[in-house]
Design a protein around this motif. Structure first.
Motif, PDB file in Angstrom:
ATOM      1  N   ALA A 117       0.827  -1.222   0.000  1.00 12.88           N
ATOM      2  CA  ALA A 117       0.000   0.000   0.000  1.00 12.88           C
ATOM      3  C   ALA A 117       0.857   1.266   0.000  1.00 12.88           C
ATOM      4  O   ALA A 117       0.398   2.322  -0.434  1.00 12.88           O
ATOM      5  N   ASP A 118       2.109   1.192   0.473  1.00 14.41           N
ATOM      6  CA  ASP A 118       2.991   2.363   0.514  1.00 14.41           C
ATOM      7  C   ASP A 118       3.792   2.562  -0.766  1.00 14.41           C
ATOM      8  O   ASP A 118       4.490   3.577  -0.913  1.00 14.41           O
ATOM      9  N   LEU A 119       3.735   1.600  -1.684  1.00 12.52           N
ATOM     10  CA  LEU A 119       4.497   1.695  -2.931  1.00 12.52           C
ATOM     11  C   LEU A 119       3.725   2.531  -3.952  1.00 12.52           C
ATOM     12  O   LEU A 119       2.528   2.333  -4.155  1.00 12.52           O
ATOM     13  N   LEU A 120       4.411   3.454  -4.586  1.00  7.92           N
ATOM     14  CA  LEU A 120       3.804   4.291  -5.635  1.00  7.92           C
ATOM     15  C   LEU A 120       4.024   3.586  -6.975  1.00  7.92           C
ATOM     16  O   LEU A 120       4.905   3.932  -7.760  1.00  7.92           O
ATOM     17  N   LEU A 121       3.202   2.574  -7.222  1.00  9.57           N
ATOM     18  CA  LEU A 121       3.405   1.693  -8.372  1.00  9.57           C
ATOM     19  C   LEU A 121       3.168   2.383  -9.703  1.00  9.57           C
ATOM     20  O   LEU A 121       3.728   1.974 -10.723  1.00  9.57           O
TER      21      LEU A 121
ATOM     22  N   ARG B 176       5.911   5.906  -0.636  1.00  4.37           N
ATOM     23  CA  ARG B 176       5.245   7.033   0.028  1.00  4.37           C
ATOM     24  C   ARG B 176       5.924   7.314   1.362  1.00  4.37           C
ATOM     25  O   ARG B 176       5.979   6.458   2.232  1.00  4.37           O
ATOM     26  N   GLY B 177       6.505   8.501   1.509  1.00  3.88           N
ATOM     27  CA  GLY B 177       7.134   8.895   2.759  1.00  3.88           C
ATOM     28  C   GLY B 177       8.381   8.116   3.129  1.00  3.88           C
ATOM     29  O   GLY B 177       8.747   8.055   4.294  1.00  3.88           O
TER      30      GLY B 177
ATOM     31  N   ARG C  36      -9.265  -1.334   0.443  1.00  4.28           N
ATOM     32  CA  ARG C  36      -8.973   0.106   0.528  1.00  4.28           C
ATOM     33  C   ARG C  36      -9.029   0.555   1.974  1.00  4.28           C
ATOM     34  O   ARG C  36      -9.890   0.136   2.740  1.00  4.28           O
ATOM     35  N   GLN C  37      -8.092   1.447   2.353  1.00  5.76           N
ATOM     36  CA  GLN C  37      -8.074   1.959   3.730  1.00  5.76           C
ATOM     37  C   GLN C  37      -8.565   3.375   3.768  1.00  5.76           C
ATOM     38  O   GLN C  37      -8.438   4.137   2.906  1.00  5.76           O
TER      39      GLN C  37
END
Length: 197
Positions: A107-111, A168-169, A196-197
């Motif tokens: 979820a943190d990867l900007l794919l 992300r971050g 989805r969160q």
């Protein structure tokens, strides 16, 4: 995906001879230490002595402990050179490289920004200098500053074909894989099916 079905991705091959960049200096220090031990016999040696020249420290006039430490360092760093793994499990990308490990939730990867690049030509992601890493010509592992200004976590064995995944971050991931597109497709599939969160 559950933890029991972790999916590995093959890291791009790198010449095993690159480990000599680590081992040859240690072997040189070991040789100098042995030579100095054989040519310097002292009977009035203190229990422990620290020096700035090889063998660096002596115990009861013997360099055996110092030489043993050098051998153990060589074995440890040689082993670390071959520790490379990229796995996808439980919606987490797990990268193990030499002395370092990075676990990043998908979820943190900007794919949508991920791409396969040639680090020698792409100024944005070229490796500038290491902040906490393990590197030698043609091999980069750990934490680095990138030429484009950001931070990166690298497992690079082939600069001409490196999968770059912004996080992300966090530090951008730079991964040399046999099939970089296969990992990217697997990550996109996991991201599409994740709640989805």
């Amino acid at each position: 995906m559950s933890g029991s079905d972790a999916r590995p991705f093959d890291v791009a091959e790198s010449s095993s001879l690159r480990v000599l960049w680590v081992l040859l200096p240690l072997l040189a220090v070991l040789g100098v230490g042995i030579w100095s031990q054989l040519h310097d016999s002292r009977t009035d040696a203190p229990w422990m002595e620290v020096t700035l020249s090889p063998p660096f420290f002596l115990m009861s006039g013997s360099a055996a402990w110092s030489l043993a430490v050098i051998v153990l360092m060589g074995v440890g760093l040689g082993w670390a050179f071959f520790r490379r793994r990229v796995e996808l499990a439980d919606n987490v990308l797990d990268v193990r490289s030499t002395l370092y490990r990075r676990r990043t939730p998908v979820a943190d990867l900007l794919l949508d920004q991920a791409e396969v690049v040639d680090l020698g030509r792409d100024r944005r992601y070229g490796i500038r200098f290491k902040t906490n890493g393990y590197s030698m010509p043609g091999f980069y592992s750990g934490h680095f500053r990138l030429q484009g200004g950001g931070k990166g976590f690298a497992l690079v064995t082939d600069r001409a074909r490196t999968l770059v995944i912004p996080v992300r971050g966090g530090s951008t991931l730079l991964l040399s894989l046999e099939r970089p597109q296969a990992l990217l497709e697997a990550l996109r599939k996991v991201a599409a099916t994740a709640p989805r969160q």
